[in-house]
Design a protein around this motif. Structure first.
Motif, PDB file in Angstrom:
ATOM      1  N   THR A  38      39.544  33.995   9.658  1.00 58.32           N
ATOM      2  CA  THR A  38      39.461  32.598  10.135  1.00 58.32           C
ATOM      3  C   THR A  38      40.800  31.857  10.142  1.00 58.32           C
ATOM      4  O   THR A  38      40.821  30.658  10.352  1.00 58.32           O
ATOM      5  N   THR A  39      41.919  32.559   9.936  1.00 59.68           N
ATOM      6  CA  THR A  39      43.203  31.853   9.964  1.00 59.68           C
ATOM      7  C   THR A  39      43.583  31.414  11.378  1.00 59.68           C
ATOM      8  O   THR A  39      44.421  30.531  11.540  1.00 59.68           O
ATOM      9  N   CYS A  40      42.961  31.987  12.387  1.00 59.30           N
ATOM     10  CA  CYS A  40      43.265  31.605  13.774  1.00 59.30           C
ATOM     11  C   CYS A  40      42.252  30.591  14.318  1.00 59.30           C
ATOM     12  O   CYS A  40      42.134  30.399  15.515  1.00 59.30           O
ATOM     13  N   LYS A  41      41.558  29.907  13.396  1.00 66.72           N
ATOM     14  CA  LYS A  41      40.558  28.909  13.775  1.00 66.72           C
ATOM     15  C   LYS A  41      41.243  27.761  14.517  1.00 66.72           C
ATOM     16  O   LYS A  41      42.280  27.256  14.080  1.00 66.72           O
ATOM     17  N   VAL A  42      40.676  27.387  15.666  1.00 60.63           N
ATOM     18  CA  VAL A  42      41.238  26.318  16.485  1.00 60.63           C
ATOM     19  C   VAL A  42      40.111  25.434  17.017  1.00 60.63           C
ATOM     20  O   VAL A  42      38.954  25.831  17.067  1.00 60.63           O
ATOM     21  N   LEU A  43      40.484  24.237  17.426  1.00 61.19           N
ATOM     22  CA  LEU A  43      39.555  23.308  18.059  1.00 61.19           C
ATOM     23  C   LEU A  43      39.845  23.356  19.549  1.00 61.19           C
ATOM     24  O   LEU A  43      40.992  23.170  19.966  1.00 61.19           O
ATOM     25  N   ILE A  44      38.822  23.626  20.366  1.00 62.42           N
ATOM     26  CA  ILE A  44      39.050  23.850  21.793  1.00 62.42           C
ATOM     27  C   ILE A  44      38.205  22.914  22.636  1.00 62.42           C
ATOM     28  O   ILE A  44      37.019  22.724  22.372  1.00 62.42           O
ATOM     29  N   LYS A  45      38.857  22.363  23.667  1.00 63.70           N
ATOM     30  CA  LYS A  45      38.158  21.599  24.698  1.00 63.70           C
ATOM     31  C   LYS A  45      38.375  22.346  26.004  1.00 63.70           C
ATOM     32  O   LYS A  45      39.509  22.515  26.447  1.00 63.70           O
ATOM     33  N   PHE A  46      37.289  22.834  26.594  1.00 56.82           N
ATOM     34  CA  PHE A  46      37.357  23.586  27.839  1.00 56.82           C
ATOM     35  C   PHE A  46      37.014  22.695  29.023  1.00 56.82           C
ATOM     36  O   PHE A  46      36.186  21.795  28.910  1.00 56.82           O
ATOM     37  N   SER A  47      37.599  22.989  30.172  1.00 58.20           N
ATOM     38  CA  SER A  47      37.214  22.290  31.399  1.00 58.20           C
ATOM     39  C   SER A  47      35.998  22.961  32.028  1.00 58.20           C
ATOM     40  O   SER A  47      35.319  22.373  32.855  1.00 58.20           O
ATOM     41  N   THR A  48      35.745  24.198  31.639  1.00 60.54           N
ATOM     42  CA  THR A  48      34.570  24.956  32.096  1.00 60.54           C
ATOM     43  C   THR A  48      33.842  25.450  30.851  1.00 60.54           C
ATOM     44  O   THR A  48      34.419  25.457  29.770  1.00 60.54           O
ATOM     45  N   PRO A  49      32.616  25.909  30.951  1.00 58.11           N
ATOM     46  CA  PRO A  49      31.922  26.407  29.765  1.00 58.11           C
ATOM     47  C   PRO A  49      32.709  27.532  29.086  1.00 58.11           C
ATOM     48  O   PRO A  49      33.239  28.411  29.763  1.00 58.11           O
ATOM     49  N   PRO A  50      32.799  27.494  27.774  1.00 63.31           N
ATOM     50  CA  PRO A  50      33.557  28.524  27.053  1.00 63.31           C
ATOM     51  C   PRO A  50      32.809  29.851  27.024  1.00 63.31           C
ATOM     52  O   PRO A  50      31.622  29.927  27.352  1.00 63.31           O
ATOM     53  N   SER A  51      33.532  30.871  26.606  1.00 63.78           N
ATOM     54  CA  SER A  51      32.890  32.174  26.426  1.00 63.78           C
ATOM     55  C   SER A  51      31.859  32.059  25.307  1.00 63.78           C
ATOM     56  O   SER A  51      31.941  31.176  24.452  1.00 63.78           O
ATOM     57  N   GLU A  52      30.898  32.951  25.327  1.00 62.21           N
ATOM     58  CA  GLU A  52      29.863  32.943  24.286  1.00 62.21           C
ATOM     59  C   GLU A  52      30.496  33.234  22.932  1.00 62.21           C
ATOM     60  O   GLU A  52      31.502  33.942  22.837  1.00 62.21           O
TER      61      GLU A  52
END
Length: 119
Positions: free
Chosen positions: A43-57
């Motif tokens: 989990t060290t690469c945990k990020v908060l993401i806002k996508f313009s399209t639906p994200p991957s599952e």
């Protein structure tokens, strides 16, 4: 091709859809730690993401490693989440670095206050 912007660095990179956020960070020359080598186990690469399209599952590892609240808030594992379109990725501040930064800021404020009182 999709544009992925990394905050707080303000760096944007164009990457092919299907690659991971971790790979996009490396392409942008943005430090996104990954102690487990991209297997989703740390989990060290945990990020908060806002996508313009639906994200991957969500991957199986993401479902296992992230809390329901984190998932609801938009957190993903950079090594597991795939680019599916333009996205803004916020890399959380490392807790140890945050503690050090806050201590240094407090010391600076104290020093400035002392200088104002003396001058």
């Amino acid at each position: 091709m999709s544009k992925v912007t990394f905050e707080p660095h303000g760096k944007t990179v164009e990457v092919r859809d299907g690659g991971t956020i971790l790979a996009a960070a490396r392409a942008a020359k943005v430090l996104l730690p990954s102690k487990c080598g991209g297997r989703g186990a740390c989990t060290t690469c945990k990020v908060l993401i806002k996508f313009s399209t639906p994200p991957s599952e969500l991957s199986r590892m993401e479902k296992h490693m992230l809390s329901d609240r984190m998932i609801k808030d938009g957190y993903r594992l950079g090594c597991q989440c795939k680019v599916t379109g333009d996205a803004e990725v916020t890399i959380p501040e490392d807790p140890l670095r945050r503690t050090i930064r806050l201590q240094l800021e407090a010391q600076r404020r104290e020093k400035e206050e002392n200088e104002r009182q003396q001058g």
